[in-house]
Write an enzyme that holds these catalytic residues in place. Structure first.
Site, PDB file in Angstrom:
ATOM      1  N   LYS A   1      -1.236   6.706   8.884  1.00  0.00           N
ATOM      2  CA  LYS A   1      -0.492   6.724   7.620  1.00  0.00           C
ATOM      3  C   LYS A   1      -1.462   6.573   6.433  1.00  0.00           C
ATOM      4  O   LYS A   1      -1.357   7.296   5.438  1.00  0.00           O
ATOM      5  CB  LYS A   1       0.519   5.566   7.590  1.00  0.00           C
ATOM      6  CG  LYS A   1       1.524   5.626   6.458  1.00  0.00           C
ATOM      7  CD  LYS A   1       2.105   4.244   6.117  1.00  0.00           C
ATOM      8  CE  LYS A   1       1.095   3.408   5.316  1.00  0.00           C
ATOM      9  NZ  LYS A   1       1.627   2.177   4.729  1.00  0.00           N
TER      10      LYS A   1
ATOM     11  N   THR B   1       0.861  -1.176   0.000  1.00  0.00           N
ATOM     12  CA  THR B   1       0.000   0.000   0.000  1.00  0.00           C
ATOM     13  C   THR B   1       0.898   1.226   0.000  1.00  0.00           C
ATOM     14  O   THR B   1       1.473   1.588   1.019  1.00  0.00           O
ATOM     15  CB  THR B   1      -0.894  -0.003   1.255  1.00  0.00           C
ATOM     16  OG1 THR B   1      -1.748  -1.141   1.195  1.00  0.00           O
ATOM     17  CG2 THR B   1      -1.733   1.274   1.338  1.00  0.00           C
TER      18      THR B   1
ATOM     19  N   LYS C   1      -7.013   1.098  -3.419  1.00  0.00           N
ATOM     20  CA  LYS C   1      -6.658   0.604  -2.088  1.00  0.00           C
ATOM     21  C   LYS C   1      -6.723   1.720  -1.042  1.00  0.00           C
ATOM     22  O   LYS C   1      -7.245   1.542   0.066  1.00  0.00           O
ATOM     23  CB  LYS C   1      -5.246   0.017  -2.140  1.00  0.00           C
ATOM     24  CG  LYS C   1      -4.603  -0.311  -0.821  1.00  0.00           C
ATOM     25  CD  LYS C   1      -5.257  -1.464  -0.072  1.00  0.00           C
ATOM     26  CE  LYS C   1      -4.452  -1.793   1.189  1.00  0.00           C
ATOM     27  NZ  LYS C   1      -5.147  -2.719   2.078  1.00  0.00           N
TER      28      LYS C   1
END
Lengths: 294, 294, 294, 294
Positions: free
Chosen positions: B240, B95, B171
């Site tokens: 994050k 990711t 994603k």
């Protein structure tokens, strides 16, 4: 149920389905509605037309499904009406405020009438099929009395406690989550589209993986396809429900930052003339913020 | 697959499961990891230990599953490494940011290596079972080459387009929705509890009605039960991911008001020492705002 | 001052005024700028053109006024440059991040150069008049050495401590407050106008009562009159400053909900093509949200 | 003024000062208050005690300064009272909602009484000195009649139009800006402190540069010094005023994102027991979000 007469107040699209379920279950149903057409429709199905609200409250039990706090307050929280009632149970299935639920409970208790709050999940076709999910709360005796009626109208009853307002809180929290889900998908779809991903691809994947169920596949598709009409649930009603959550939050001093964002987004949508559209049209606000084409 | 050698970089909990799936599918897998223990574990399962990253890129194809942008940038976006590669395909399953994806694509293209972005949905046990959902994007030739490898690691591949960054966008959008769902449930549970409804009752009803699937039943239960440990996904990783969404939004000029609320809530959680807990611990922030007991 | 040579880097509108103030105070000023025109202009006023940055750092002290972190990092945080410097003092007057300030301080200290952060308040005419307000921080010896230079450029120096980053924090906090003031007035003016009050009437009253000073009378009038051009401070620079605040907040784990709203509003403004306008144009976002005419 | 009798309703700290100003200007003032002590105090200064509200409205003009919408509605929006009034002018100086102002105007017009809205800026000592800033709106004839009375109570009158609600809108917008200023300074001070800057240093510099005037020096100091008692204006009143802005915004469909943040922050403060403190205590919420010591 045999012999039990049920007074029914409020024959909107939901109410008609619910009253129909009671008729199918064998109850004698005495209906009242502000406008006459739905009364005639229900009479054609075997219901009796009430002569007035006093006539409704002369039944063994009363079920009401009105539009909002105002309607409930004006029509049903009437000391004279309740003082003269023969009914020993009133099941209020409307989505109303926590505050109204508490006042309604107090007034009914004062007049010896059991008060059950039983707001529902489901659209009119689900109501018509007797397949609603019902969120219920009230004192045990009242809930026990209500149970066969609720069973006739719903596929399952979820219990939240002895204070009716608990069921209203659960319903308000649920609608709050729905609004959050719509806004979340709206922001995600704008983010995706502006970065080159087709929103429909995103929603299809999400529905097939982490978010099964009707919200992502239903509202998600409306958001992704920018399909806000015909309205299943109009935007001003969505704002009303967000406000119910914010008000319940304020009185218990619970800040709801997502709720605050929602309120601003719904106001923005109304300011741009989307009041006749489905509340999924709040997605148009997310698009406008990003300068994406309407 | 017979005869195909796969270089694999990044043997965290996810990477080990994915490399294991490739081994089970019959691939020769040459593994590299910063720390040696996971390498030994994979060698025990039949993998070959790479002598270095150049050795990994000497394989036919490379699969990487690193922690974040920094690791990918530092280890793999190395012109010397890519210039000397025999591999004609690199599948990056981490990711990472949209920006990194675009730079990675450009650099691989420059060196004649097909670059596929293929981030995944699923926790380590799902990776170990080869049952991941894989979000993929890349040019058709590269996707075709990647397909058998992806099939070995996942139960389904979802395609998002020809530009690898599209898969990363999908994603990032998905993780954004997860974070939104957690915060939404946190606010709803605080609202419910402060108004006398047990959050577990609320979540049970929601899971059984409008919100089936793992998010409401899983994260919802963690929120309702205030169970934030052990951490499945730590709070700083959640921040994050929220930042990845905000950054992708900023570069495409997409305001994300829910994302902004999330960022503030995650910072609040970190300021209160919850950095080792699951990101569901953002619910403790919602409780603190309302003065509810931790 | 007599005999002191000052190297000056960065001759934008602000830098020219500041270098001019140093010349008027009798300093020998050796100037450097990326583009040549401003150098020629300063030479005409008596400055010396530096042959390069090493030449600048061969002066007794260096003053720099560059546009942002990137420029400072690229041009000045150069170990070779600093290692060869004769200068024992560097006053960095740019608005840069807390993080950059800390790295700059460390690098200068390593090379025996006193580092003072001294960002300023004031527009180019104020700089030209030597009437800036200067926010300064650094170790006492460096501040003492800087004092006469700062006195030549400003009407007053405000001290914030021994760590240079403290002055940058104060500047970032100040610009954050400016952005908050603009958004506050934008929302108040939209609220007023939509309820029938002329925004100019509101701002006039506020300026004459609770909010004297240049912000309400200046930015308030721009907001009320929807006058966003010519730009005194462009919108993307405003977003940069909001981001500096959010970044400084994130690293110290300080949620800034107003900052988050600001960031979303500035992105919205950029998404609608207002990047060349004054940052007061964020008021157009408030108007758009409310459906008020642009 | 000679010969003019003024009825005065509402002798709180503000009302006493204002009634005193009218006495000093030579008006015969007939006062009414819910509790008797302030009436006695004003009688000692030369006022006459009204026997009831009808007696107040038997004067030539009425000035009222009540606490909120509820008090105004209950005491003064009484058709019987207004129908029997001799007064031809009512100046309502309370901070009330736009909606109430519109209803009050309609009711007074119906009974032939001029209605002027004239909310004020200033604390009790300012009221006692006759130095208030007065925000006024009403039809010209009513404003003309009100002018000498307003001149006796204030240092300046600011006019907003012919509809009384315009003055209330201006007052609500002003208090909204005050609340925004407090929250802005609270966030800036938390940001500064967490990055090593003393908040008092920041506020001192701001007061001396960009933000002269009482708000930064007064509220800023309270925020910077965490001095929230004694309360000049209690936090729940602040929330009431924020809600007035949000309500005026909602009815005109004006989203106010800063207002939404404010509402959440005030609720957070109340949830933590700060209801008796000054509304500057909303700064404690900003500190708590950042994990700074209370």
């Amino acid at each position: 149920m045999s012999g039990t007469t049920v007074g029914f107040v409020g024959l909107g699209a939901m109410g008609q389905g619910m009253a129909g379920s009671l008729l199918r279950a064998g109850y004698a149903v005495r209906v009242w509605n502000r406008s006459p057409e739905p009364v005639a429709a229900m009479v054609a199905l075997g219901a009796e037309a009430a002569e007035g609200l006093a006539d409704v409250f002369a039944a063994d039990a009363v079920v009401s499904m009105l539009a909002n706090d105002d309607a409930v307050e004006r029509l049903l929280l009437d000391p004279v009406l309740l003082a003269g009632a023969a009914a020993t149970l009133h099941i209020n299935m409307a989505t109303v405020s926590v505050d109204l639920a508490e006042r309604a409970e107090a007034l009914h208790t004062e007049h010896g009438i059991g008060y059950v709050a039983a707001p529902v999940l489901g659209r009119p076709p689900v109501a018509a099929a007797g397949e609603l999910n019902i969120l219920a709360a009230g004192i045990p005796a009242a809930l026990a009395a209500a149970e066969p009626l609720l069973a006739a109208m719903g596929r399952r009853v979820w219990y939240f406690g002895e204070r009716p307002a608990q069921a209203n809180t659960a319903k308000i929290s649920t609608n709050f989550l729905l609004a959050c889900a719509i806004e979340s998908m709206a922001e995600a779809c704008s983010l995706a589209e502006a970065n080159g991903v087709r929103p429909t691809d995103l929603i299809e994947m999400l529905s097939g993986t982490l978010f099964p169920g009707p919200i992502c596949s239903g509202y998600g598709a409306m958001v992704a396809e920018r399909r806000y009409e015909p309205a299943g649930f109009k935007l001003p009603l969505g704002l009303k429900d967000v406000d119910l959550a914010l008000t319940a939050g304020a009185s218990a001093r619970v800040p709801l930052p997502f709720g605050s964002v929602l309120r601003d987004a719904f106001l923005d949508a109304l300011a741009h003339g989307d009041g006749e559209k489905d509340w999924a049209a709040v997605a148009a606000v997310a698009r406008r913020r990003a300068g994406l084409p309407a």
